[in-house]
Design an enzyme around this catalytic site. Structure first.
Site, mmCIF file in Angstrom:
data_model
loop_
_atom_site.group_PDB
_atom_site.id
_atom_site.type_symbol
_atom_site.label_atom_id
_atom_site.label_comp_id
_atom_site.label_asym_id
_atom_site.label_seq_id
_atom_site.Cartn_x
_atom_site.Cartn_y
_atom_site.Cartn_z
ATOM 1 N N GLY A 93 -1.752 2.608 4.268
ATOM 2 C CA GLY A 93 -2.036 2.998 2.886
ATOM 3 C C GLY A 93 -1.956 1.805 1.964
ATOM 4 O O GLY A 93 -1.558 0.703 2.357
ATOM 5 N N GLY A 138 -1.089 0.793 -2.328
ATOM 6 C CA GLY A 138 -0.649 1.212 -3.652
ATOM 7 C C GLY A 138 -0.804 0.095 -4.653
ATOM 8 O O GLY A 138 -1.420 -0.940 -4.373
ATOM 9 N N GLY A 139 -0.238 0.305 -5.836
ATOM 10 C CA GLY A 139 -0.376 -0.679 -6.889
ATOM 11 C C GLY A 139 0.311 -1.988 -6.582
ATOM 12 O O GLY A 139 -0.128 -3.050 -7.026
ATOM 13 N N MET A 140 1.406 -1.921 -5.830
ATOM 14 C CA MET A 140 2.184 -3.125 -5.553
ATOM 15 C C MET A 140 1.843 -3.789 -4.225
ATOM 16 O O MET A 140 1.932 -5.007 -4.100
ATOM 17 C CB MET A 140 3.678 -2.773 -5.543
ATOM 18 C CG MET A 140 4.241 -2.449 -6.913
ATOM 19 S SD MET A 140 4.313 -3.881 -7.986
ATOM 20 C CE MET A 140 5.524 -4.866 -7.121
ATOM 21 N N GLY A 141 1.467 -2.989 -3.240
ATOM 22 C CA GLY A 141 1.268 -3.601 -1.934
ATOM 23 C C GLY A 141 0.495 -2.727 -0.974
ATOM 24 O O GLY A 141 0.112 -1.599 -1.283
ATOM 25 N N VAL A 198 0.553 -1.153 2.997
ATOM 26 C CA VAL A 198 1.495 -0.772 4.055
ATOM 27 C C VAL A 198 0.753 -0.712 5.387
ATOM 28 O O VAL A 198 -0.325 -0.114 5.487
ATOM 29 C CB VAL A 198 2.155 0.580 3.757
ATOM 30 C CG1 VAL A 198 3.156 0.939 4.851
ATOM 31 C CG2 VAL A 198 2.866 0.535 2.400
ATOM 32 N N LYS A 236 5.462 -3.311 4.479
ATOM 33 C CA LYS A 236 4.867 -3.327 3.147
ATOM 34 C C LYS A 236 4.704 -4.768 2.710
ATOM 35 O O LYS A 236 5.668 -5.536 2.698
ATOM 36 C CB LYS A 236 5.755 -2.571 2.163
ATOM 37 C CG LYS A 236 5.165 -2.418 0.768
ATOM 38 C CD LYS A 236 6.072 -1.539 -0.086
ATOM 39 C CE LYS A 236 5.495 -1.306 -1.471
ATOM 40 N NZ LYS A 236 6.377 -0.406 -2.283
ATOM 41 N N ASP A 249 12.063 6.414 -11.753
ATOM 42 C CA ASP A 249 10.695 6.864 -11.460
ATOM 43 C C ASP A 249 10.707 8.026 -10.476
ATOM 44 O O ASP A 249 9.910 8.075 -9.545
ATOM 45 C CB ASP A 249 9.859 5.701 -10.912
ATOM 46 C CG ASP A 249 8.349 6.007 -10.953
ATOM 47 O OD1 ASP A 249 7.939 6.888 -11.743
ATOM 48 O OD2 ASP A 249 7.589 5.365 -10.209
#
Length: 318
Positions: free
Chosen positions: A28, A30-33, A35, A50, A147
């Site tokens: 997958g 995401g915004g940061m990294g 995986v 990640k 969060d």
């Protein structure tokens, strides 16, 4: 991190990171990294890796968030937090930071609630009771998640422990006491971090000095409503109206929006989402115990290790 099937990327199976992690496929992004599913070349254990996105490597704030997620897991050492086994940089990743963590098998709460299908009260107490273990431990260490949302509560099928709840993503966690001499402030005091639908007034207004463990408890109350009703508490058309309602505490009684909820839930919700953080519950366990009483659920479900059959059936369906 969760395991989701995707096609193996061309040539990826030949790549070995840091001399010990064989890349298998991407899981997958995401915004940061990103995986990846990896296999340790010596133990053959499958893990998740990640990797910080390349374009973020030179951004101190992004690097700090990545490091905070690693620190939180190392400090908490809880079955209800994802276990991180390694972290470093690697030349195969062009110097990007990476962390290696246990591979999760299951589904997050957001996916479990798809189709606006509510959960029964016993399942809600079981899930929140497990989350409370991680959050109360975090709060005792002066770590505030900031969060919490359905996507960050993951139902994991552990071979040793059965179905357990993992609290994910401490990337924007606030450490109220220094974690080492190099601890840096993640954002300016007035920055707003988190997911607005689950933010307490002190968070959405950017009042950093007022953020406390009760900030997480507000978010957990919103998640409880999500689970019991099958949809979000705030039904507003835009962010401006959402901010206004939270800031001015224009909160309708939950049962006025969802008649299936008992009046006792209204009283619990009013305390969990009191405008002043000091007027909320003193711990997550206390909060969930009070919710069990409001929903007439045996409080033993807070400490249960075996989930109710209704939750297992829903989990298998998802």
């Amino acid at each position: 991190m969760p395991s989701t099937e995707q096609d193996t990327l061309p040539g990826m199976e030949q790549t070995v990171i840091a001399g010990r992690y064989q890349l298998i496929r991407q899981l997958g992004q995401g915004g940061m990294g990103t995986v990846y599913l990896v296999r340790h070349v010596n133990t053959h254990e499958q893990l998740a890796m990640k990797v910080l996105r390349k374009e973020l490597v030179g951004q101190p704030e992004a690097v700090e968030r990545f490091k905070r997620e690693m620190k939180a897991s190392a400090l908490l050492k809880s079955d209800n937090v994802t276990r991180i086994t390694d972290a470093d940089t690697a030349q195969e990743l062009d110097g990007s930071l990476y962390m290696v963590m246990e591979l999760l098998d299951g589904v997050d709460l957001e996916k479990l609630l798809r189709g606006k299908k509510p959960l029964d009260p016993v399942s809600v107490i079981f899930i929140l009771g497990q989350a409370a273990r991680a959050l109360d431990k975090a709060h005792s260490l002066k770590i505030i998640h900031r969060d919490l949302k359905p996507e960050n509560l993951f139902l994991h099928r552990s071979p040793e422990l059965g179905l357990i709840v993992k609290v994910l993503d401490f990337g924007i966690a606030m450490f109220q006491s220094p974690v080492g001499s190099t601890e840096m402030r993640l954002t300016q005091d007035q920055s707003v971090l988190g997911t607005p639908l689950y933010m307490a007034p002190e968070q959405i207004l950017g009042n950093r000095d007022q953020i406390a463990p009760q900030t997480d408890m507000w978010a957990l109350a919103m998640i409880a409503y999500d689970m019991l009703v099958g949809e979000c508490y705030w039904q507003v058309p835009n962010l401006a109206q959402l901010v206004s309602r939270i800031a001015l505490l224009k909160q309708p009684a939950p049962s006025s929006q969802a008649p299936s909820l008992p009046k006792t839930f209204d009283l619990w919700f009013a305390k969990a989402c009191a405008y002043e953080a000091g007027d909320r519950f003193q711990s997550v366990t206390e909060q969930v115990d009070a919710l069990a009483y409001a929903l007439q659920v045996d409080p033993a479900w807070l400490d249960a290790t075996i989930p109710p059959d209704t939750l297992l059936a829903r989990f298998n369906e998802a």
